[in-house]
Design an enzyme around this catalytic site. Structure first.
Site, PDB file in Angstrom:
ATOM      1  N   LYS A  37       0.856  -1.021   0.142  1.00 28.50           N
ATOM      2  CA  LYS A  37      -0.057   0.013   0.101  1.00 28.50           C
ATOM      3  C   LYS A  37       0.851   1.321   0.125  1.00 28.50           C
ATOM      4  O   LYS A  37       1.638   1.562   0.849  1.00 28.50           O
ATOM      5  CB  LYS A  37      -0.962  -0.023   1.377  1.00 28.50           C
ATOM      6  CG  LYS A  37      -1.711   1.173   1.372  1.00 28.50           C
ATOM      7  CD  LYS A  37      -2.513   1.313   2.269  1.00 28.50           C
ATOM      8  CE  LYS A  37      -3.473   2.285   2.595  1.00 28.50           C
ATOM      9  NZ  LYS A  37      -4.492   2.369   3.493  1.00 28.50           N
ATOM     10  N   LYS A  41      -2.224  -1.676  -3.841  1.00 26.55           N
ATOM     11  CA  LYS A  41      -3.256  -0.341  -3.734  1.00 26.55           C
ATOM     12  C   LYS A  41      -2.310   0.899  -3.840  1.00 26.55           C
ATOM     13  O   LYS A  41      -1.338   0.969  -3.164  1.00 26.55           O
ATOM     14  CB  LYS A  41      -4.156  -0.246  -2.444  1.00 26.55           C
ATOM     15  CG  LYS A  41      -4.769   0.744  -1.990  1.00 26.55           C
ATOM     16  CD  LYS A  41      -5.571   0.516  -0.624  1.00 26.55           C
ATOM     17  CE  LYS A  41      -6.431   1.771  -0.544  1.00 26.55           C
ATOM     18  NZ  LYS A  41      -6.568   1.954   0.753  1.00 26.55           N
TER      19      LYS A  41
HETATM   20  C1  PBG Z   1      -7.188   3.245   5.341  1.00 25.30           C
HETATM   21  C2  PBG Z   1      -7.737   3.138   4.029  1.00 25.30           C
HETATM   22  C3  PBG Z   1      -7.538   4.210   2.981  1.00 25.30           C
HETATM   23  C4  PBG Z   1      -8.123   3.695   1.737  1.00 25.30           C
HETATM   24  C5  PBG Z   1      -8.655   2.659   2.145  1.00 25.30           C
HETATM   25  N1  PBG Z   1      -8.399   2.210   3.410  1.00 25.30           N
HETATM   26  C6  PBG Z   1      -7.018   5.510   3.317  1.00 25.30           C
HETATM   27  C7  PBG Z   1      -5.706   5.538   3.330  1.00 25.30           C
HETATM   28  O1  PBG Z   1      -4.904   4.718   3.845  1.00 25.30           O
HETATM   29  O2  PBG Z   1      -5.233   6.994   3.249  1.00 25.30           O
HETATM   30  C8  PBG Z   1      -8.164   4.596   0.585  1.00 25.30           C
HETATM   31  C9  PBG Z   1      -9.359   4.006  -0.167  1.00 25.30           C
HETATM   32  C10 PBG Z   1      -9.600   5.016  -1.288  1.00 25.30           C
HETATM   33  O3  PBG Z   1      -8.914   5.975  -1.695  1.00 25.30           O
HETATM   34  O4  PBG Z   1     -10.464   4.752  -2.141  1.00 25.30           O
HETATM   35  N2  PBG Z   1      -8.283   3.038   6.321  1.00 25.30           N
END
Ligand code: PBG
Length: 335
Positions: A206, A258
Site C-alpha cells: 500500500k 493499492k
Molecule cells: C485506510 C484506507 C484508506 C483507503 C482505504 N483504506 C485511506 C488511506 O490509507 O489513506 C483509501 C481508499 C480510497 O482512496 O478509495 N483505512
C-alpha cells in the site's frame, strides 16, 4: 517501363494480426482477460447517525450510506453476483485512540451485522481494519508522545478490532494500516477468539498515494500531514514483494496492491510471485479522475471504466475493489 503498378508480393504481410480483430465474435473468441461480477468487490461507506445517504462531493455517484441504504446496496450487490463488499465506518465521535473502532456497537460493527443479516453468506462481507476513520487526528494508528504513529501500541488496537469485526460477522478482515506485524497479531487474535475461519485480506503493498484524496472527504478525515512513515514510497517496487512475503508468513489469506492503475507493474510482480489470490484496489482518486473527465465530455465514461478494470485484471488481479463494481456488474448482466 510499364504504367502498371508492381504486383504486390503474394502473401505480404505474411502475418496479419488484424484477422483476429475483424468481427466482435472473433474478438470475443480470443479475448484473454475477462471481467466478471464475481471478481468485483464494492467498497461502501456507512455513516453513523444519518437516516438518508449523504453525497460525497469529490466522488460523484458514491455516498455515505445510512444503515438502511447500506442494506439495500448490499442486497443489490448480492443479487448482481458481486464477489464481495468492503465496509468502512464513519463514527459520530472520533478520539485519539479510535475507540469507536473497537466498540461492539460502533458503526462499522452495526453495519457488519446489518449486512450479514441481509445477505447471509451470499456475498463475501469484508471490513476495512484500520483506525484512521475512527481517530480524531486521522492517522491509521495511535500516536506516540512525539506525534509519530506508535507501531506496537497500534497492533494491540488492531487485534481488538479484528475480534469485534469477526464477532459482528465479517467473513474477511482487511488490515490497511501498514503497521509492521499487523497480519500476525490479527491472525493470532482471531484464532485465540475462535475465529479460525475468518480470512485476512492484507493490504500488503500500500503506497502513500495522492490518489486517496477523495477518500478523506468520504470518511470525514481530519488528517493533517501524510502517511509516509508507514505507507510505501511510490518510487519503490522491491519492498512490495518484501511486504507481501512477510504478510504471507504472518498468515495472510489474500494480498492486495493499492492503488491499482499507477502500480500495475507491482501488481504483475506480486501475481507472478505468490500462490494466494491477489486483489487490487482502484481507489477514490482513480474513480474521481475518470468521473471528472467524463463530466467534462473529455472521455467516454463507460468505456474508460471497463478499460481500467480490464487493465487491472490483465495485470494480475484476481479480485478488483472498485467503486464501479455494481454498475459494471449491471452492464455485464445485460451484455
Ligand atoms: C485506510 C484506507 C484508506 C483507503 C482505504 N483504506 C485511506 C488511506 O490509507 O489513506 C483509501 C481508499 C480510497 O482512496 O478509495 N483505512
Amino acid at each position: 517501363m510499364s504504367g502498371f503498378p508492381a504486383v504486390p508480393t503474394r502473401g505480404f504481410p505474411a502475418v496479419r494480426p488484424r484477422r483476429l480483430r475483424v468481427t466482435p465474435a472473433v474478438r470475443r473468441l480470443v479475448a484473454e482477460t475477462s471481467v466478471e461480477a464475481r471478481h468485483l468487490v464494492l467498497p461502501a461507506f456507512v455513516r453513523e447517525g444519518v437516516s438518508e445517504p449523504v453525497a460525497i462531493a469529490s466522488m460523484p455517484g458514491v455516498v455515505q450510506h445510512s444503515l438502511d441504504s447500506l442494506r439495500k446496496a448490499a442486497a443489490e450487490a448480492a443479487s448482481l453476483g458481486l464477489g464481495g463488499i468492503m465496509l468502512f465506518g464513519i463514527p459520530l465521535v472520533k478520539d485519539a485512540v479510535g475507540s469507536a473502532g473497537t466498540d461492539p456497537d460502533g458503526i462499522l460493527q452495526q453495519a457488519l451485522r446489518a449486512v450479514r443479516e441481509e445477505v447471509g453468506d451470499d456475498l463475501v462481507v469484508m471490513s476495512d481494519l484500520c483506525l484512521d476513520e475512527f481517530t480524531d487526528h486521522g492517522h491509521c494508528g495511535v500516536l506516540a508522545a512525539d506525534g509519530s504513529v506508535d507501531n506496537d501500541v497500534t497492533l494491540v488496537r488492531y487485534a481488538e478490532m479484528a475480534v469485534v469485526q469477526a464477532e459482528a460477522g465479517a467473513h474477511v478482515v482487511g488490515p490497511s494500516g501498514m503497521m509492521d506485524g499487523q497480519v500476525g497479531v490479527i491472525r493470532s487474535a482471531l484464532d485465540s477468539a475462535g475465529f479460525t475461519s475468518t480470512s485476512v485480506l492484507a493490504y500488503s503493498a500500500k503506497y502513500a498515494s495522492a490518489f486517496y484524496g477523495p477518500f478523506r472527504e468520504a470518511v470525514d478525515s481530519s488528517l493533517r500531514g501524510d502517511r509516509k512513515t508507514y505507507q510505501q514510497d511510490p518510487a519503490n517496487a522491491r519492498e512490495s514483494l518484501r511486504e507481501v512475503l512477510l504478510d504471507l508468513e504472518e498468515g495472510a489469506d489474500m494480498v492486495m496492491v493499492k492503488p491499482a492503475s499507477a502500480y500495475l507493474d507491482i501488481l504483475r510482480a506480486v501475481a507472478d510471485t505468490v500462490d494466494v489470490p491477489v486483489a487490487a484496489y482502484q481507489v477514490s482518486g482513480e474513480y474521481s479522475m475518470v468521473e471528472a473527465a467524463a463530466e467534462r465530455g473529455w472521455i467516454d465514461r463507460d468505456r474508460t471504466v471497463l478499460e481500467t478494470v480490464t487493465g487491472i485484471r490483465r495485470a494480475g488481479a484476481d479480485v478488483v475493489l472498485t467503486y464501479w463494481a455494481a454498475e459494471v456488474a449491471g452492464w455485464l448482466a445485460r451484455a
